[in-house]
Motif scaffolding. Structure first.
Motif, PDB file in Angstrom:
ATOM      1  N   LEU A 241      53.913  25.169   3.860  1.00 28.84           N
ATOM      2  CA  LEU A 241      52.998  24.024   3.824  1.00 28.84           C
ATOM      3  C   LEU A 241      51.944  24.107   4.926  1.00 28.84           C
ATOM      4  CD1 LEU A 241      55.490  21.083   3.124  1.00 28.84           C
ATOM      5  CD2 LEU A 241      53.972  22.240   1.505  1.00 28.84           C
ATOM      6  N   PHE A 242      51.745  25.327   5.435  1.00 30.62           N
ATOM      7  CA  PHE A 242      50.785  25.500   6.520  1.00 30.62           C
ATOM      8  C   PHE A 242      49.386  25.019   6.079  1.00 30.62           C
ATOM      9  CE2 PHE A 242      47.636  27.929   8.948  1.00 30.62           C
ATOM     10  CZ  PHE A 242      48.071  27.663  10.239  1.00 30.62           C
ATOM     11  N   GLY A 243      48.737  24.246   6.936  1.00 27.28           N
ATOM     12  CA  GLY A 243      47.408  23.719   6.623  1.00 27.28           C
ATOM     13  C   GLY A 243      47.416  22.297   6.103  1.00 27.28           C
ATOM     14  N   GLU A 244      48.580  21.821   5.664  1.00 23.04           N
ATOM     15  CA  GLU A 244      48.667  20.448   5.177  1.00 23.04           C
ATOM     16  C   GLU A 244      48.875  19.483   6.357  1.00 23.04           C
ATOM     17  OE1 GLU A 244      47.919  19.692   2.322  1.00 23.04           O
ATOM     18  OE2 GLU A 244      48.511  21.226   0.889  1.00 23.04           O
ATOM     19  N   VAL A 245      48.292  18.315   6.224  1.00 18.63           N
ATOM     20  CA  VAL A 245      48.441  17.272   7.253  1.00 18.63           C
ATOM     21  C   VAL A 245      48.960  16.012   6.556  1.00 18.63           C
ATOM     22  CG1 VAL A 245      47.320  15.930   9.056  1.00 18.63           C
ATOM     23  CG2 VAL A 245      46.504  18.249   8.539  1.00 18.63           C
ATOM     24  N   PHE A 246      50.146  15.571   6.958  1.00 20.37           N
ATOM     25  CA  PHE A 246      50.801  14.431   6.327  1.00 20.37           C
ATOM     26  C   PHE A 246      50.635  13.157   7.157  1.00 20.37           C
ATOM     27  CE2 PHE A 246      52.929  17.996   4.434  1.00 20.37           C
ATOM     28  CZ  PHE A 246      53.387  17.582   3.195  1.00 20.37           C
ATOM     29  N   THR A 247      50.708  12.036   6.466  1.00 22.15           N
ATOM     30  CA  THR A 247      50.923  10.749   7.129  1.00 22.15           C
ATOM     31  C   THR A 247      51.685   9.852   6.172  1.00 22.15           C
ATOM     32  OG1 THR A 247      49.920   9.049   8.503  1.00 22.15           O
ATOM     33  CG2 THR A 247      48.836   9.493   6.412  1.00 22.15           C
ATOM     34  N   PHE A 248      52.417   8.883   6.742  1.00 18.33           N
ATOM     35  CA  PHE A 248      53.244   7.982   5.952  1.00 18.33           C
ATOM     36  C   PHE A 248      52.673   6.565   5.993  1.00 18.33           C
ATOM     37  CE2 PHE A 248      57.240  10.552   7.354  1.00 18.33           C
ATOM     38  CZ  PHE A 248      56.854  11.608   6.539  1.00 18.33           C
ATOM     39  N   SER A 249      53.074   5.775   5.021  1.00 16.80           N
ATOM     40  CA  SER A 249      52.805   4.337   5.100  1.00 16.80           C
ATOM     41  C   SER A 249      53.593   3.766   6.273  1.00 16.80           C
ATOM     42  CB  SER A 249      53.231   3.645   3.806  1.00 16.80           C
ATOM     43  OG  SER A 249      54.647   3.649   3.695  1.00 16.80           O
ATOM     44  N   ARG A 250      53.163   2.606   6.760  1.00 18.11           N
ATOM     45  CA  ARG A 250      53.880   1.980   7.879  1.00 18.11           C
ATOM     46  C   ARG A 250      55.318   1.653   7.496  1.00 18.11           C
ATOM     47  NH1 ARG A 250      50.778   3.804  11.719  1.00 18.11           N
ATOM     48  NH2 ARG A 250      48.796   2.706  12.018  1.00 18.11           N
ATOM     49  N   LEU A 251      55.545   1.298   6.253  1.00 19.89           N
ATOM     50  CA  LEU A 251      56.892   0.949   5.821  1.00 19.89           C
ATOM     51  C   LEU A 251      57.835   2.138   5.948  1.00 19.89           C
ATOM     52  CD1 LEU A 251      56.030  -1.159   2.640  1.00 19.89           C
ATOM     53  CD2 LEU A 251      56.690  -2.001   4.896  1.00 19.89           C
ATOM     54  N   ARG A 265      61.202  18.075   9.055  1.00 21.41           N
ATOM     55  CA  ARG A 265      61.112  19.052   7.973  1.00 21.41           C
ATOM     56  C   ARG A 265      59.659  19.465   7.734  1.00 21.41           C
ATOM     57  NH1 ARG A 265      64.028  23.031   5.822  1.00 21.41           N
ATOM     58  NH2 ARG A 265      63.597  23.312   3.588  1.00 21.41           N
ATOM     59  N   ILE A 266      58.733  18.511   7.841  1.00 16.59           N
ATOM     60  CA  ILE A 266      57.301  18.818   7.668  1.00 16.59           C
ATOM     61  C   ILE A 266      56.863  19.883   8.663  1.00 16.59           C
ATOM     62  CG2 ILE A 266      54.994  17.845   8.103  1.00 16.59           C
ATOM     63  CD1 ILE A 266      56.000  15.293   6.678  1.00 16.59           C
ATOM     64  N   PHE A 267      57.241  19.727   9.926  1.00 17.70           N
ATOM     65  CA  PHE A 267      56.865  20.711  10.944  1.00 17.70           C
ATOM     66  C   PHE A 267      57.565  22.053  10.717  1.00 17.70           C
ATOM     67  CE2 PHE A 267      55.112  17.084  13.141  1.00 17.70           C
ATOM     68  CZ  PHE A 267      54.099  17.620  13.921  1.00 17.70           C
ATOM     69  N   GLU A 268      58.802  21.996  10.233  1.00 21.85           N
ATOM     70  CA  GLU A 268      59.518  23.252   9.942  1.00 21.85           C
ATOM     71  C   GLU A 268      58.827  24.041   8.835  1.00 21.85           C
ATOM     72  OE1 GLU A 268      63.483  22.199   8.987  1.00 21.85           O
ATOM     73  OE2 GLU A 268      63.977  21.492  11.012  1.00 21.85           O
ATOM     74  N   GLN A 269      58.150  23.339   7.928  1.00 20.04           N
ATOM     75  CA  GLN A 269      57.468  23.994   6.812  1.00 20.04           C
ATOM     76  C   GLN A 269      56.048  24.442   7.187  1.00 20.04           C
ATOM     77  OE1 GLN A 269      58.717  24.424   3.470  1.00 20.04           O
ATOM     78  NE2 GLN A 269      60.659  24.029   4.468  1.00 20.04           N
ATOM     79  N   GLY A 270      55.669  24.247   8.454  1.00 14.90           N
ATOM     80  CA  GLY A 270      54.364  24.730   8.908  1.00 14.90           C
ATOM     81  C   GLY A 270      53.251  23.703   8.825  1.00 14.90           C
ATOM     82  N   ALA A 271      53.551  22.493   8.331  1.00 18.02           N
ATOM     83  CA  ALA A 271      52.547  21.433   8.262  1.00 18.02           C
ATOM     84  C   ALA A 271      52.605  20.599   9.539  1.00 18.02           C
ATOM     85  CB  ALA A 271      52.788  20.570   7.034  1.00 18.02           C
ATOM     86  N   VAL A 272      51.741  19.611   9.632  1.00 16.02           N
ATOM     87  CA  VAL A 272      51.736  18.716  10.787  1.00 16.02           C
ATOM     88  C   VAL A 272      51.663  17.275  10.310  1.00 16.02           C
ATOM     89  CG1 VAL A 272      50.692  20.385  12.363  1.00 16.02           C
ATOM     90  CG2 VAL A 272      49.225  18.855  11.019  1.00 16.02           C
ATOM     91  N   TYR A 273      51.863  16.360  11.232  1.00 18.30           N
ATOM     92  CA  TYR A 273      51.798  14.931  10.943  1.00 18.30           C
ATOM     93  C   TYR A 273      50.735  14.307  11.828  1.00 18.30           C
ATOM     94  CZ  TYR A 273      53.309  10.169   9.875  1.00 18.30           C
ATOM     95  OH  TYR A 273      53.358   8.867   9.445  1.00 18.30           O
ATOM     96  N   SER A 274      49.898  13.462  11.226  1.00 17.69           N
ATOM     97  CA  SER A 274      48.869  12.766  11.985  1.00 17.69           C
ATOM     98  C   SER A 274      48.953  11.273  11.700  1.00 17.69           C
ATOM     99  CB  SER A 274      47.474  13.279  11.614  1.00 17.69           C
ATOM    100  OG  SER A 274      46.479  12.499  12.256  1.00 17.69           O
ATOM    101  N   GLN A 275      48.638  10.466  12.715  1.00 20.64           N
ATOM    102  CA  GLN A 275      48.623   9.024  12.536  1.00 20.64           C
ATOM    103  C   GLN A 275      47.289   8.533  11.970  1.00 20.64           C
ATOM    104  OE1 GLN A 275      49.560   7.547  16.430  1.00 20.64           O
ATOM    105  NE2 GLN A 275      51.350   8.863  16.617  1.00 20.64           N
ATOM    106  N   LYS A 276      46.304   9.402  11.882  1.00 16.48           N
ATOM    107  CA  LYS A 276      44.974   9.010  11.435  1.00 16.48           C
ATOM    108  C   LYS A 276      44.772   9.389   9.972  1.00 16.48           C
ATOM    109  CE  LYS A 276      42.874   9.431  16.017  1.00 16.48           C
ATOM    110  NZ  LYS A 276      41.801  10.058  16.837  1.00 16.48           N
ATOM    111  N   LEU A 277      44.457   8.401   9.160  1.00 22.45           N
ATOM    112  CA  LEU A 277      44.283   8.645   7.727  1.00 22.45           C
ATOM    113  C   LEU A 277      43.221   9.704   7.443  1.00 22.45           C
ATOM    114  CD1 LEU A 277      44.381   5.108   6.060  1.00 22.45           C
ATOM    115  CD2 LEU A 277      46.007   6.975   5.743  1.00 22.45           C
ATOM    116  N   GLU A 278      42.104   9.627   8.173  1.00 18.15           N
ATOM    117  CA  GLU A 278      40.986  10.514   7.878  1.00 18.15           C
ATOM    118  C   GLU A 278      41.289  11.977   8.164  1.00 18.15           C
ATOM    119  OE1 GLU A 278      40.202   8.506  11.921  1.00 18.15           O
ATOM    120  OE2 GLU A 278      41.016   7.983   9.927  1.00 18.15           O
ATOM    121  N   ASN A 279      42.355  12.254   8.911  1.00 18.53           N
ATOM    122  CA  ASN A 279      42.716  13.643   9.226  1.00 18.53           C
ATOM    123  C   ASN A 279      43.687  14.244   8.221  1.00 18.53           C
ATOM    124  OD1 ASN A 279      41.180  13.398  11.522  1.00 18.53           O
ATOM    125  ND2 ASN A 279      42.910  13.038  12.900  1.00 18.53           N
ATOM    126  N   CYS A 280      44.192  13.426   7.313  1.00 18.82           N
ATOM    127  CA  CYS A 280      45.316  13.847   6.480  1.00 18.82           C
ATOM    128  C   CYS A 280      44.893  14.367   5.107  1.00 18.82           C
ATOM    129  CB  CYS A 280      46.286  12.679   6.305  1.00 18.82           C
ATOM    130  SG  CYS A 280      46.948  12.130   7.878  1.00 18.82           S
TER     131      CYS A 280
END
Length: 317
Positions: A241-251, A265-280
């Protein structure tokens, strides 16, 4: 005992000033037979800057604004209003009355008048308690439409009349009078004494507020823990999942038993997590989620939106 229902309109409202321009009231007996209905127009001693309860949208009052200048200022109407509200033979009601009580108090401060001292009941609290719904503020327009009560909105005396009809309907629904209604609904009266105002409430409303505040505190603690956990994760240089940027709903974020494992698991798959919607690139929410954050995400056309089941399939299959 008489029942007094009142409503106030202001020419303008700020944090420390409320310039009252209309005081409308209805006096009736305990069987809701009207004794008097009257609109007292008041010279606000200032211009009109009309907004809604949130201080946003402009409102129009059903009066000729020039007419107010022909009427006495608050100082001249104050003795009558004070006597009406403080008469021990009168039980006072209003709809979302806390605002109007505060407006009265601000006018006594503005004109250096003795403060008010009376107890009061709120038809809005009574209605919310009766229907068991505290998640929204029920306005007179909503309630009276359901009760088929016709009135001129923002005409103070008519608003007072509509408030009376709401309370009358609640009494009929619960087969009691106003005093029995207080007991049935577990109502606690509000009070103004000096410049101190105690808000009206009910036992069930207080339970709701306590549970809501506890839930907010839990979410705040969980969010802080989630962000600390997130700060400790390190991006990998490769993965499916390298290159993907995830974010979750607040819930989902706030449910740390789920969110922390998924982020790991997201980081283990090579992706990252961002708190900013516009980056995802991928936003995760439940299908029925209609929160502000999720609605904003759905407006971003370049973002893929998936639910929890789809995310788990992506991460674990």
């Amino acid at each position: 005992m008489n029942l007094v229902f009142f409503d106030i309109e202001c020419a303008s409202v700020h944090k420390t000033i409320a310039k009252i321009c209309a005081f409308g009231y209805v006096v009736c007996d305990e069987q809701f037979n009207i004794i008097e209905k009257r609109d007292i127009l008041i010279n606000p001693k200032g211009g009109f800057h009309l907004t809604d309860r949130k201080g946003e949208h402009g409102l129009e009052l059903p009066y000729d604004y020039g007419e107010f200048k022909k009427h006495p200022p608050f100082t001249e109407e104050y003795p009558f209003i004070k006597q009406l509200l403080e008469d021990k033979n009168n039980l006072i009601f209003g709809h979302a009355i806390l605002n109007d009580v505060k407006y009265l108090d601000l006018e006594t401060i503005r004109f250096n008048l003795p403060p008010f001292n009376f107890e009061f009941l709120d038809s809005q609290i009574m209605y919310m308690t009766s229907v068991g719904d505290f998640t929204r503020q029920f306005g007179l327009e909503y309630i009276t439409a359901d009760l088929n009560v016709k009135f001129t909105q923002h005409c103070a005396a008519d608003d007072a009349y509509a408030t009376m009809k709401v309370v009358e309907e609640l009494c009929a629904k619960h087969k009691t009078d106003v005093f029995g209604l207080e007991k049935v609904l577990g109502i606690r009266r509000g009070r103004i004494i000096g410049h101190s105002v105690q808000k009206p409430t009910s036992e069930s409303f207080e339970r709701y507020e306590k549970e809501r505040n506890e839930a907010r505190e839990r979410r705040s603690r969980n969010r802080a823990e989630f962000y600390i956990y997130l700060s400790r994760r390190r991006k990998k240089k490769s993965g499916p999942l390298f290159g993907e940027v995830f974010t979750f709903s607040r819930l989902i974020e706030d449910d740390i038993d789920i969110s922390e494992e998924l982020v790991g698991r997201i980081f283990e798959q090579g992706a990252v997590y961002s708190q900013k919607l516009e980056n995802c690139t991928i936003y995760v929410c439940e299908d029925e989620d209609d929160t502000v954050r999720t609605r904003n995400a759905r407006q971003l056309h370049d973002m893929k939106i998936i639910n929890l089941s789809q995310l788990k399939s992506l991460l674990y299959d």
